[in-house]
Write a protein that holds these residues in place. Structure first.
Motif, PDB file in Angstrom:
ATOM      1  N   LEU A  52       0.858  -1.168   0.000  1.00  0.00           N
ATOM      2  CA  LEU A  52       0.000   0.000   0.000  1.00  0.00           C
ATOM      3  C   LEU A  52       0.901   1.226   0.000  1.00  0.00           C
ATOM      4  O   LEU A  52       1.807   1.338   0.825  1.00  0.00           O
ATOM      5  N   GLY A  53       0.665   2.134  -0.933  1.00  0.00           N
ATOM      6  CA  GLY A  53       1.434   3.368  -1.008  1.00  0.00           C
ATOM      7  C   GLY A  53       0.784   4.448  -0.162  1.00  0.00           C
ATOM      8  O   GLY A  53      -0.409   4.714  -0.292  1.00  0.00           O
ATOM      9  N   LEU A  54       1.579   5.058   0.725  1.00  0.00           N
ATOM     10  CA  LEU A  54       1.087   6.094   1.635  1.00  0.00           C
ATOM     11  C   LEU A  54       1.993   7.310   1.605  1.00  0.00           C
ATOM     12  O   LEU A  54       3.196   7.178   1.407  1.00  0.00           O
ATOM     13  N   ALA A  55       1.412   8.463   1.841  1.00  0.00           N
ATOM     14  CA  ALA A  55       2.198   9.661   2.135  1.00  0.00           C
ATOM     15  C   ALA A  55       2.018   9.939   3.618  1.00  0.00           C
ATOM     16  O   ALA A  55       0.892  10.001   4.124  1.00  0.00           O
ATOM     17  N   ILE A  56       3.137  10.037   4.309  1.00  0.00           N
ATOM     18  CA  ILE A  56       3.121  10.375   5.728  1.00  0.00           C
ATOM     19  C   ILE A  56       4.092  11.536   5.871  1.00  0.00           C
ATOM     20  O   ILE A  56       5.281  11.388   5.617  1.00  0.00           O
ATOM     21  N   GLY A  57       3.543  12.686   6.248  1.00  0.00           N
ATOM     22  CA  GLY A  57       4.352  13.889   6.222  1.00  0.00           C
ATOM     23  C   GLY A  57       4.692  14.185   4.772  1.00  0.00           C
ATOM     24  O   GLY A  57       3.847  14.090   3.895  1.00  0.00           O
ATOM     25  N   GLY A  58       5.935  14.446   4.476  1.00  0.00           N
ATOM     26  CA  GLY A  58       6.347  14.738   3.116  1.00  0.00           C
ATOM     27  C   GLY A  58       6.977  13.555   2.411  1.00  0.00           C
ATOM     28  O   GLY A  58       7.525  13.701   1.325  1.00  0.00           O
ATOM     29  N   ALA A  59       6.915  12.355   3.007  1.00  0.00           N
ATOM     30  CA  ALA A  59       7.567  11.177   2.429  1.00  0.00           C
ATOM     31  C   ALA A  59       6.536  10.150   1.976  1.00  0.00           C
ATOM     32  O   ALA A  59       5.418  10.111   2.460  1.00  0.00           O
ATOM     33  N   ARG A  60       6.965   9.305   1.029  1.00  0.00           N
ATOM     34  CA  ARG A  60       6.122   8.216   0.526  1.00  0.00           C
ATOM     35  C   ARG A  60       6.642   6.903   1.094  1.00  0.00           C
ATOM     36  O   ARG A  60       7.849   6.662   1.105  1.00  0.00           O
ATOM     37  N   TYR A  61       5.701   6.067   1.536  1.00  0.00           N
ATOM     38  CA  TYR A  61       6.048   4.787   2.138  1.00  0.00           C
ATOM     39  C   TYR A  61       5.282   3.659   1.471  1.00  0.00           C
ATOM     40  O   TYR A  61       4.172   3.855   0.977  1.00  0.00           O
ATOM     41  N   LEU A  62       5.876   2.465   1.511  1.00  0.00           N
ATOM     42  CA  LEU A  62       5.223   1.237   1.068  1.00  0.00           C
ATOM     43  C   LEU A  62       5.046   0.335   2.276  1.00  0.00           C
ATOM     44  O   LEU A  62       6.012   0.023   2.972  1.00  0.00           O
ATOM     45  N   VAL A  63       3.795  -0.073   2.533  1.00  0.00           N
ATOM     46  CA  VAL A  63       3.474  -0.938   3.663  1.00  0.00           C
ATOM     47  C   VAL A  63       2.900  -2.238   3.114  1.00  0.00           C
ATOM     48  O   VAL A  63       2.036  -2.216   2.230  1.00  0.00           O
ATOM     49  N   ASP A  64       3.368  -3.362   3.638  1.00  0.00           N
ATOM     50  CA  ASP A  64       2.869  -4.666   3.237  1.00  0.00           C
ATOM     51  C   ASP A  64       1.375  -4.749   3.531  1.00  0.00           C
ATOM     52  O   ASP A  64       0.932  -4.428   4.635  1.00  0.00           O
TER      53      ASP A  64
END
Length: 182
Positions: A52-64
């Motif tokens: 799952l692609g997320l934006a948290i603050g100003g960064a992009r993250y990938l979570v299983d």
């Protein structure tokens, strides 16, 4: 007529009522497909495994996906005194109390940047044993890390966006994350 519409038309019995046997068959097929996708995600095989692609603050993250319980609109928060600034409080989500974490602040970033979409709560999967949700400034949807280029600890997609893998399971094992009291 599309094949889906043709299938639905064939499922109707007399008087426009749906045929229960056809409905059960479709439900069983759907459940089998869902089970196959979940098993592929657990083993890391197949195209069904995704993040799952997320934006948290100003960064992009990938979570299983297996670490995510659900994604919901932010619920009203009840502040909890004497907690860390990144612990935003408690939210009642479908009768369960969840601690809501601002991961951007936890990681030492400034207040989260507002994204174009509405913020969301990303609830941890029940098997992680931690009633918690992260505040995401934006949810991008499913991403396939296998199609991205690895650059050190981050991934780069075809559009040039940088994604950082984020393990919720590892996060709940961090002593600092568990200790929300000041």
């Amino acid at each position: 007529m599309s094949s889906a519409a043709a299938g639905d038309a064939g499922a109707e019995g007399e008087g426009g009522r749906r045929d229960p046997a056809a409905r059960r068959t479709r439900l069983r097929l759907y459940q089998e497909q869902l089970l196959e996708k979940m098993q592929a995600a657990k083993t890391g095989s197949g195209a069904g495994a995704g993040q799952l692609g997320l934006a948290i603050g100003g960064a992009r993250y990938l979570v299983d996906l297996l670490e995510v319980g659900e994604i919901v609109a932010p619920a009203p928060l009840t502040a909890v005194p004497l907690t860390q600034p990144w612990y935003l409080g408690l939210a009642n989500v479908r009768g369960s109390l969840l601690g809501v974490i601002d991961l951007a602040r936890y990681l030492g970033q400034d207040a989260p940047a507002a994204g174009p979409g509405a913020p969301r709560l990303v609830v941890f999967a029940p098997h992680l044993g931690f009633n918690c949700a992260l505040l995401a400034t934006q949810v991008f949807g499913l991403r396939q890390a296998a199609t991205m280029e690895r650059a050190g600890d981050v991934l780069r997609d075809a559009d040039g966006h940088t994604w950082t893998p984020l393990s919720l399971a590892a996060l709940v094992r961090e002593e600092r994350f568990i200790q929300v009291a000041r």
